[in-house]
Design a protein around this motif. Sequence first.
Motif, PDB file in Angstrom:
ATOM      1  N   LEU A  76       9.059-118.676  -8.299  1.00 24.27           N
ATOM      2  CA  LEU A  76       7.758-118.102  -7.957  1.00 24.27           C
ATOM      3  C   LEU A  76       7.541-117.991  -6.448  1.00 24.27           C
ATOM      4  O   LEU A  76       6.697-117.219  -5.990  1.00 24.27           O
ATOM      5  N   ILE A  77       8.309-118.736  -5.671  1.00 25.03           N
ATOM      6  CA  ILE A  77       8.137-118.703  -4.209  1.00 25.03           C
ATOM      7  C   ILE A  77       8.358-117.301  -3.635  1.00 25.03           C
ATOM      8  O   ILE A  77       7.520-116.825  -2.848  1.00 25.03           O
ATOM      9  N   PRO A  78       9.430-116.577  -3.987  1.00 21.59           N
ATOM     10  CA  PRO A  78       9.593-115.222  -3.436  1.00 21.59           C
ATOM     11  C   PRO A  78       8.442-114.287  -3.806  1.00 21.59           C
ATOM     12  O   PRO A  78       8.073-113.412  -3.012  1.00 21.59           O
ATOM     13  N   LEU A  79       7.876-114.457  -4.989  1.00 15.63           N
ATOM     14  CA  LEU A  79       6.730-113.644  -5.395  1.00 15.63           C
ATOM     15  C   LEU A  79       5.569-113.852  -4.425  1.00 15.63           C
ATOM     16  O   LEU A  79       4.948-112.889  -3.959  1.00 15.63           O
ATOM     17  N   MET A  80       5.298-115.104  -4.089  1.00 20.32           N
ATOM     18  CA  MET A  80       4.187-115.393  -3.181  1.00 20.32           C
ATOM     19  C   MET A  80       4.511-114.984  -1.741  1.00 20.32           C
ATOM     20  O   MET A  80       3.629-114.518  -1.021  1.00 20.32           O
ATOM     21  N   LEU A  81       5.753-115.128  -1.334  1.00 18.86           N
ATOM     22  CA  LEU A  81       6.131-114.661   0.006  1.00 18.86           C
ATOM     23  C   LEU A  81       5.994-113.138   0.098  1.00 18.86           C
ATOM     24  O   LEU A  81       5.552-112.608   1.123  1.00 18.86           O
ATOM     25  N   GLY A  82       6.337-112.449  -0.976  1.00 19.41           N
ATOM     26  CA  GLY A  82       6.141-111.000  -1.019  1.00 19.41           C
ATOM     27  C   GLY A  82       4.674-110.630  -0.917  1.00 19.41           C
ATOM     28  O   GLY A  82       4.313-109.638  -0.269  1.00 19.41           O
ATOM     29  N   THR A  83       3.822-111.423  -1.526  1.00 14.58           N
ATOM     30  CA  THR A  83       2.383-111.194  -1.423  1.00 14.58           C
ATOM     31  C   THR A  83       1.927-111.313   0.036  1.00 14.58           C
ATOM     32  O   THR A  83       1.118-110.524   0.509  1.00 14.58           O
ATOM     33  N   ILE A  84       2.465-112.303   0.719  1.00  5.88           N
ATOM     34  CA  ILE A  84       2.102-112.477   2.132  1.00  5.88           C
ATOM     35  C   ILE A  84       2.596-111.296   2.954  1.00  5.88           C
ATOM     36  O   ILE A  84       1.845-110.703   3.738  1.00  5.88           O
ATOM     37  N   VAL A  85       3.862-110.926   2.776  1.00  6.07           N
ATOM     38  CA  VAL A  85       4.467-109.873   3.590  1.00  6.07           C
ATOM     39  C   VAL A  85       3.860-108.505   3.290  1.00  6.07           C
ATOM     40  O   VAL A  85       3.519-107.744   4.203  1.00  6.07           O
ATOM     41  N   LEU A  86       3.701-108.171   2.015  1.00  2.00           N
ATOM     42  CA  LEU A  86       3.287-106.819   1.641  1.00  2.00           C
ATOM     43  C   LEU A  86       1.781-106.605   1.579  1.00  2.00           C
ATOM     44  O   LEU A  86       1.315-105.474   1.720  1.00  2.00           O
ATOM     45  N   VAL A  87       1.024-107.651   1.319  1.00  2.00           N
ATOM     46  CA  VAL A  87      -0.410-107.460   1.072  1.00  2.00           C
ATOM     47  C   VAL A  87      -1.286-108.173   2.098  1.00  2.00           C
ATOM     48  O   VAL A  87      -2.078-107.550   2.799  1.00  2.00           O
ATOM     49  N   HIS A  88      -1.157-109.487   2.188  1.00  2.00           N
ATOM     50  CA  HIS A  88      -2.142-110.268   2.930  1.00  2.00           C
ATOM     51  C   HIS A  88      -1.780-110.553   4.385  1.00  2.00           C
ATOM     52  O   HIS A  88      -2.663-110.859   5.189  1.00  2.00           O
ATOM     53  N   GLY A  89      -0.525-110.474   4.754  1.00  2.00           N
ATOM     54  CA  GLY A  89      -0.104-110.823   6.107  1.00  2.00           C
ATOM     55  C   GLY A  89      -0.772-110.006   7.191  1.00  2.00           C
ATOM     56  O   GLY A  89      -1.137-110.527   8.244  1.00  2.00           O
ATOM     57  N   LYS A  90      -0.978-108.741   6.929  1.00  2.00           N
ATOM     58  CA  LYS A  90      -1.562-107.850   7.935  1.00  2.00           C
ATOM     59  C   LYS A  90      -3.068-108.069   8.110  1.00  2.00           C
ATOM     60  O   LYS A  90      -3.673-107.535   9.035  1.00  2.00           O
ATOM     61  N   ASN A  91      -3.666-108.868   7.225  1.00  2.00           N
ATOM     62  CA  ASN A  91      -5.116-109.070   7.260  1.00  2.00           C
ATOM     63  C   ASN A  91      -5.533-110.318   8.032  1.00  2.00           C
ATOM     64  O   ASN A  91      -6.681-110.722   7.972  1.00  2.00           O
ATOM     65  N   GLY A  92      -4.591-110.938   8.714  1.00  2.00           N
ATOM     66  CA  GLY A  92      -4.912-112.150   9.460  1.00  2.00           C
ATOM     67  C   GLY A  92      -4.772-113.385   8.590  1.00  2.00           C
ATOM     68  O   GLY A  92      -4.378-113.323   7.421  1.00  2.00           O
ATOM     69  N   PHE A  93      -5.109-114.521   9.159  1.00  2.00           N
ATOM     70  CA  PHE A  93      -4.922-115.795   8.471  1.00  2.00           C
ATOM     71  C   PHE A  93      -5.982-116.058   7.408  1.00  2.00           C
ATOM     72  O   PHE A  93      -5.658-116.416   6.280  1.00  2.00           O
ATOM     73  N   TRP A  94      -7.245-115.907   7.741  1.00  2.00           N
ATOM     74  CA  TRP A  94      -8.323-116.337   6.838  1.00  2.00           C
ATOM     75  C   TRP A  94      -8.402-115.470   5.594  1.00  2.00           C
ATOM     76  O   TRP A  94      -8.403-114.248   5.675  1.00  2.00           O
ATOM     77  N   PHE A  95      -8.492-116.110   4.445  1.00  2.00           N
ATOM     78  CA  PHE A  95      -8.579-115.351   3.201  1.00  2.00           C
ATOM     79  C   PHE A  95      -9.920-114.649   3.060  1.00  2.00           C
ATOM     80  O   PHE A  95     -10.071-113.736   2.270  1.00  2.00           O
ATOM     81  N   THR A  96     -10.918-115.060   3.846  1.00  2.00           N
ATOM     82  CA  THR A  96     -12.223-114.391   3.810  1.00  2.00           C
ATOM     83  C   THR A  96     -12.216-113.082   4.598  1.00  2.00           C
ATOM     84  O   THR A  96     -13.186-112.333   4.538  1.00  2.00           O
ATOM     85  N   ASN A  97     -11.145-112.790   5.325  1.00  2.00           N
ATOM     86  CA  ASN A  97     -11.038-111.509   6.034  1.00  2.00           C
ATOM     87  C   ASN A  97     -11.006-110.369   5.025  1.00  2.00           C
ATOM     88  O   ASN A  97     -10.647-110.554   3.854  1.00  2.00           O
ATOM     89  N   ALA A  98     -11.360-109.186   5.494  1.00  2.00           N
ATOM     90  CA  ALA A  98     -11.293-108.002   4.634  1.00  2.00           C
ATOM     91  C   ALA A  98      -9.880-107.859   4.074  1.00  2.00           C
ATOM     92  O   ALA A  98      -8.903-107.930   4.812  1.00  2.00           O
ATOM     93  N   GLY A  99      -9.761-107.712   2.778  1.00  2.00           N
ATOM     94  CA  GLY A  99      -8.456-107.597   2.132  1.00  2.00           C
ATOM     95  C   GLY A  99      -7.767-108.931   1.899  1.00  2.00           C
ATOM     96  O   GLY A  99      -6.700-108.980   1.311  1.00  2.00           O
TER      97      GLY A  99
END
Length: 130
Positions: A76-99
């Motif tokens: 499951l680790i690569p799945l979550m790393l992919g989520t960071i790289v493809l989806v959430h990484g560009k939105n900054g650190f805080w999960f409350t940021n847009a996206g």
Amino acid sequence: MTAFDYAALLLRVSVGGLFLAHAYLKYFVFTPKGTTDYFQSLGVPGYFGLIAIAAETAGGLGLIFGVATRLAAILLIPLMLGTIVLVHGKNGFWFTNAGGGWEYPALWVVCLIIIALIGSGQAALWPIWG
């Protein structure tokens, strides 16, 4: 059972339950078609969305029941790393940021690494590879 075993059980069940919740969301709310369309919009093949649903379901159940716990966590680790790289990484650190930022998925990765290191504990249905 020791405090360690209870801690391992609590961590496994909570993380596994969250993976099942996300699989449910992708399957029943977004639908498989919506999920594949979203993955295509990220620039990856749409069928990766179906793989994500299957991985979250199988991995979540494996963690909850203690079936091949270490293997489930590692896969499951690569799945979550992919989520960071493809989806959430560009939105900054805080999960409350847009996206949503990468804070929350990174915590999942840390939890999965911990589960992979400690295993399932005594409260597992199938402690092999646990």
